[in-house]
Motif scaffolding. Sequence first.
Motif, PDB file in Angstrom:
ATOM      1  N   VAL A  49      25.107  10.152  33.650  1.00 38.92           N
ATOM      2  CA  VAL A  49      26.478   9.610  33.640  1.00 38.92           C
ATOM      3  C   VAL A  49      26.450   8.167  33.127  1.00 38.92           C
ATOM      4  CG1 VAL A  49      28.377   8.837  35.129  1.00 38.92           C
ATOM      5  CG2 VAL A  49      27.404  11.124  35.420  1.00 38.92           C
ATOM      6  N   GLN A  50      25.467   7.420  33.607  1.00 36.80           N
ATOM      7  CA  GLN A  50      25.373   6.013  33.175  1.00 36.80           C
ATOM      8  C   GLN A  50      25.076   5.917  31.668  1.00 36.80           C
ATOM      9  OE1 GLN A  50      24.348   3.535  35.982  1.00 36.80           O
ATOM     10  NE2 GLN A  50      24.684   1.776  34.677  1.00 36.80           N
ATOM     11  N   ALA A  51      24.195   6.806  31.192  1.00 34.42           N
ATOM     12  CA  ALA A  51      23.875   6.805  29.743  1.00 34.42           C
ATOM     13  C   ALA A  51      25.133   7.138  28.940  1.00 34.42           C
ATOM     14  CB  ALA A  51      22.769   7.820  29.457  1.00 34.42           C
ATOM     15  N   TYR A  52      25.886   8.127  29.388  1.00 31.75           N
ATOM     16  CA  TYR A  52      27.098   8.536  28.663  1.00 31.75           C
ATOM     17  C   TYR A  52      28.144   7.422  28.699  1.00 31.75           C
ATOM     18  CZ  TYR A  52      25.627  13.375  27.847  1.00 31.75           C
ATOM     19  OH  TYR A  52      24.976  14.492  27.399  1.00 31.75           O
ATOM     20  N   ARG A  53      28.189   6.692  29.825  1.00 31.00           N
ATOM     21  CA  ARG A  53      29.147   5.591  29.907  1.00 31.00           C
ATOM     22  C   ARG A  53      28.792   4.507  28.882  1.00 31.00           C
ATOM     23  NH1 ARG A  53      29.574   4.776  35.951  1.00 31.00           N
ATOM     24  NH2 ARG A  53      30.747   6.695  36.199  1.00 31.00           N
ATOM     25  N   THR A  54      27.497   4.261  28.754  1.00 35.27           N
ATOM     26  CA  THR A  54      27.057   3.252  27.774  1.00 35.27           C
ATOM     27  C   THR A  54      27.469   3.683  26.373  1.00 35.27           C
ATOM     28  OG1 THR A  54      25.150   2.849  29.171  1.00 35.27           O
ATOM     29  CG2 THR A  54      25.001   2.003  26.928  1.00 35.27           C
ATOM     30  N   LEU A  55      27.293   4.978  26.072  1.00 31.02           N
ATOM     31  CA  LEU A  55      27.642   5.478  24.731  1.00 31.02           C
ATOM     32  C   LEU A  55      29.158   5.486  24.529  1.00 31.02           C
ATOM     33  CD1 LEU A  55      25.005   8.343  24.556  1.00 31.02           C
ATOM     34  CD2 LEU A  55      25.038   6.281  23.141  1.00 31.02           C
ATOM     35  N   GLU A  56      29.885   5.732  25.610  1.00 33.78           N
ATOM     36  CA  GLU A  56      31.355   5.665  25.502  1.00 33.78           C
ATOM     37  C   GLU A  56      31.791   4.238  25.217  1.00 33.78           C
ATOM     38  OE1 GLU A  56      34.180   8.303  28.024  1.00 33.78           O
ATOM     39  OE2 GLU A  56      32.471   7.808  29.288  1.00 33.78           O
ATOM     40  N   ASP A  57      31.171   3.268  25.946  1.00 33.93           N
ATOM     41  CA  ASP A  57      31.517   1.855  25.713  1.00 33.93           C
ATOM     42  C   ASP A  57      31.232   1.477  24.270  1.00 33.93           C
ATOM     43  OD1 ASP A  57      32.266   1.630  28.293  1.00 33.93           O
ATOM     44  OD2 ASP A  57      30.442   0.602  28.973  1.00 33.93           O
ATOM     45  N   ALA A  58      30.168   2.074  23.738  1.00 35.51           N
ATOM     46  CA  ALA A  58      29.794   1.771  22.350  1.00 35.51           C
ATOM     47  C   ALA A  58      30.602   2.606  21.352  1.00 35.51           C
ATOM     48  CB  ALA A  58      28.301   2.027  22.157  1.00 35.51           C
ATOM     49  N   ARG A  59      31.541   3.400  21.867  1.00 37.47           N
ATOM     50  CA  ARG A  59      32.410   4.259  21.042  1.00 37.47           C
ATOM     51  C   ARG A  59      31.626   5.267  20.206  1.00 37.47           C
ATOM     52  NH1 ARG A  59      37.762   1.280  19.375  1.00 37.47           N
ATOM     53  NH2 ARG A  59      37.837  -0.341  20.901  1.00 37.47           N
ATOM     54  N   LEU A  60      30.471   5.646  20.710  1.00 40.76           N
ATOM     55  CA  LEU A  60      29.690   6.657  19.977  1.00 40.76           C
ATOM     56  C   LEU A  60      30.033   8.060  20.454  1.00 40.76           C
ATOM     57  CD1 LEU A  60      26.180   4.990  19.645  1.00 40.76           C
ATOM     58  CD2 LEU A  60      27.765   5.558  17.814  1.00 40.76           C
ATOM     59  N   ILE A  61      30.427   8.187  21.707  1.00 43.04           N
ATOM     60  CA  ILE A  61      30.849   9.502  22.200  1.00 43.04           C
ATOM     61  C   ILE A  61      32.182   9.348  22.919  1.00 43.04           C
ATOM     62  CG2 ILE A  61      28.464  10.286  22.498  1.00 43.04           C
ATOM     63  CD1 ILE A  61      28.872  10.035  25.534  1.00 43.04           C
ATOM     64  N   GLU A  62      32.857  10.485  23.126  1.00 42.99           N
ATOM     65  CA  GLU A  62      34.102  10.416  23.897  1.00 42.99           C
ATOM     66  C   GLU A  62      34.170  11.608  24.850  1.00 42.99           C
ATOM     67  OE1 GLU A  62      36.567  10.092  20.495  1.00 42.99           O
ATOM     68  OE2 GLU A  62      36.657  12.237  20.112  1.00 42.99           O
ATOM     69  N   ALA A  63      34.779  11.372  26.002  1.00 38.43           N
ATOM     70  CA  ALA A  63      34.967  12.453  26.971  1.00 38.43           C
ATOM     71  C   ALA A  63      36.321  13.085  26.694  1.00 38.43           C
ATOM     72  CB  ALA A  63      34.927  11.880  28.380  1.00 38.43           C
ATOM     73  N   ARG A  64      36.342  14.437  26.621  1.00 34.40           N
ATOM     74  CA  ARG A  64      37.643  15.110  26.468  1.00 34.40           C
ATOM     75  C   ARG A  64      37.918  15.873  27.759  1.00 34.40           C
ATOM     76  NH1 ARG A  64      36.774  17.484  20.429  1.00 34.40           N
ATOM     77  NH2 ARG A  64      36.248  15.481  19.472  1.00 34.40           N
ATOM     78  N   PRO A  65      39.099  15.661  28.338  1.00 36.64           N
ATOM     79  CA  PRO A  65      39.395  16.270  29.639  1.00 36.64           C
ATOM     80  C   PRO A  65      39.124  17.778  29.642  1.00 36.64           C
ATOM     81  CG  PRO A  65      41.185  14.825  28.912  1.00 36.64           C
ATOM     82  CD  PRO A  65      40.215  14.906  27.787  1.00 36.64           C
ATOM     83  N   ARG A  66      38.430  18.229  30.610  1.00 35.75           N
ATOM     84  CA  ARG A  66      38.087  19.639  30.857  1.00 35.75           C
ATOM     85  C   ARG A  66      37.266  20.279  29.733  1.00 35.75           C
ATOM     86  NH1 ARG A  66      42.983  18.993  32.867  1.00 35.75           N
ATOM     87  NH2 ARG A  66      44.013  19.753  30.998  1.00 35.75           N
ATOM     88  N   SER A  67      36.815  19.497  28.746  1.00 36.89           N
ATOM     89  CA  SER A  67      36.019  20.096  27.659  1.00 36.89           C
ATOM     90  C   SER A  67      34.597  19.550  27.601  1.00 36.89           C
ATOM     91  CB  SER A  67      36.672  19.821  26.306  1.00 36.89           C
ATOM     92  OG  SER A  67      37.998  20.213  26.320  1.00 36.89           O
ATOM     93  N   GLY A  68      34.380  18.337  28.114  1.00 33.05           N
ATOM     94  CA  GLY A  68      33.041  17.765  28.073  1.00 33.05           C
ATOM     95  C   GLY A  68      32.971  16.550  27.161  1.00 33.05           C
ATOM     96  N   TYR A  69      31.738  16.270  26.722  1.00 33.76           N
ATOM     97  CA  TYR A  69      31.525  15.074  25.896  1.00 33.76           C
ATOM     98  C   TYR A  69      31.300  15.463  24.442  1.00 33.76           C
ATOM     99  CZ  TYR A  69      31.019  12.213  30.071  1.00 33.76           C
ATOM    100  OH  TYR A  69      31.253  11.547  31.235  1.00 33.76           O
TER     101      TYR A  69
END
Length: 482
Positions: A49-69
């Motif tokens: 979760v922490q790794a994904y948050r870092t990537l989200e902050d860096a705008r490299l990945i995005e979370a889509r509700p009920r679909s995943g990353y």
Amino acid sequence: MDRHQDTLYLRIADQLAGSIRAGTLARGERIASVRELARQQGVSMATVVQAYRTLEDARLIEARPRSGYFVAGRAARRLPEPDTTPLPSQSQPVAVSSMGSRVFTMALDPDFVSFGAATPGEELFPYERIRRAVNRAAQRHRATLSRYPLGSGTQELRRAIARQALSMGCQLDTRDILVTGSCLESVSLCLRAVTRPGDVVALESPTYFGFLEILESMHLRALEIPTHPRQGLSVDALALALDTQPVKAILAVPTLSNPLGSSMPLAERRRLAQLVAQRGVPLIEDVIYNALCEHDDQRRAVRSYDDSGHVMLCGSFSKTVAPGLRVGFVAPGRWSDQVQRLKAVHSGAHTEFLELAVADLLTQPGAESAYRQLRTTVAARVDEARGIIAESFPRGTRVTDPPGGFILWVELPAGSDSMALFEACLRERICIAPGTMFSTTGRYAHCVRLGLGGRWEDAQRRALRRVGELAHLVLPAAGGEA
Ligand SMILES: Cc1ncc(COP(=O)(O)O)c(C=O)c1O
């Protein structure tokens, strides 16, 4: 969270960022769920979760509700890379204008949106960690404040540099390392040790304008060697130049060269080390950006292939640890005595407590994760900037895709006038670096270097789009006027 977990999430974020930038994970592609990745990597879900948050902050990945990353879906039109420029085969005297200092001054002026300098902004560095290290050093080593420093630098820092050089494949003896005030001071000392006024120095083309300024001040001639935007200096072209020209030194940045961001393949680095040893010509190797390269193997220095002493290694911590502390180093190989003497005569030893602060920062447990964080942050913004360039710059624009760092080299359509673009941008308080600054040949008048190390917020994104709009006005078909 313990220290092990702390570095673990960054390692995972770094791996994924690398796969995204390499295109292994495509834009819009779904990535593993938190549970799947935790299982695959044998780590806790909290770490993922922490790794994904870092990537989200860096705008490299995005979370889509009920679909995943998903890999963030900026469908950037991919632009081609610039070509290697054919160059005149004669050396040139260097007469750079005052453009360098003009651009640099504006680039650091808070009234400008700055893409002008290859300088990382303060928000990229952990201010508190740096402040604590400086305070600690001043407190613990009070005596150093009231005495003249002597010698080649503190043993603590030289040991830390030798340890860091291992990550570049180099086994340095601390006795061969000399601490300096900056990478440019190291390069100047090396040039002074191996050349005399009027001598020819071979370097990459385009090259860092700071090198051209040094060459000019020392009355040296520049011989620009063709350099590929991804593969770097052409060793074949250099060998030919050594056959036909009286080259007295080679000055190169094999990893993330400035401004191209090129990184030489390992086999070429080995060939380069062999070439300089065979011909007996010193190579001044600038490794200032090595720690910013995303690929571990490409951090390997040419020096690591050299056992003849012909590679003079120069670096500093201006781009990676604490730019304001002004600490650099040189390992001059077989010219060690000459460089040590020159350093003693020109500026003497460096400020000990600052050296001790840098040694502390380099050896703290968080040092490697700080590099990783820096690489991930700048990779994301460089990626985003490439997307903006693809969308807003004129058709026919080319741009580099460097494996790290925060510099992009943009080639506008032939005949575009980057000086006119520079002036048009200044009127809107945006600073860019026109391509003419990076060569003695006048070949890069249609190019621009963009430094993305400073602030990166909506104002900068808007300003970059605006540079693209203004670039349409300096196209030759539009009359060349901005
Ligand atoms: C290739 C290269 N070498 C050296 C420098 C300057 O480093 P320092 O500030 O340590 O002198 C720069 C800064 O832009 C650079 O790009």
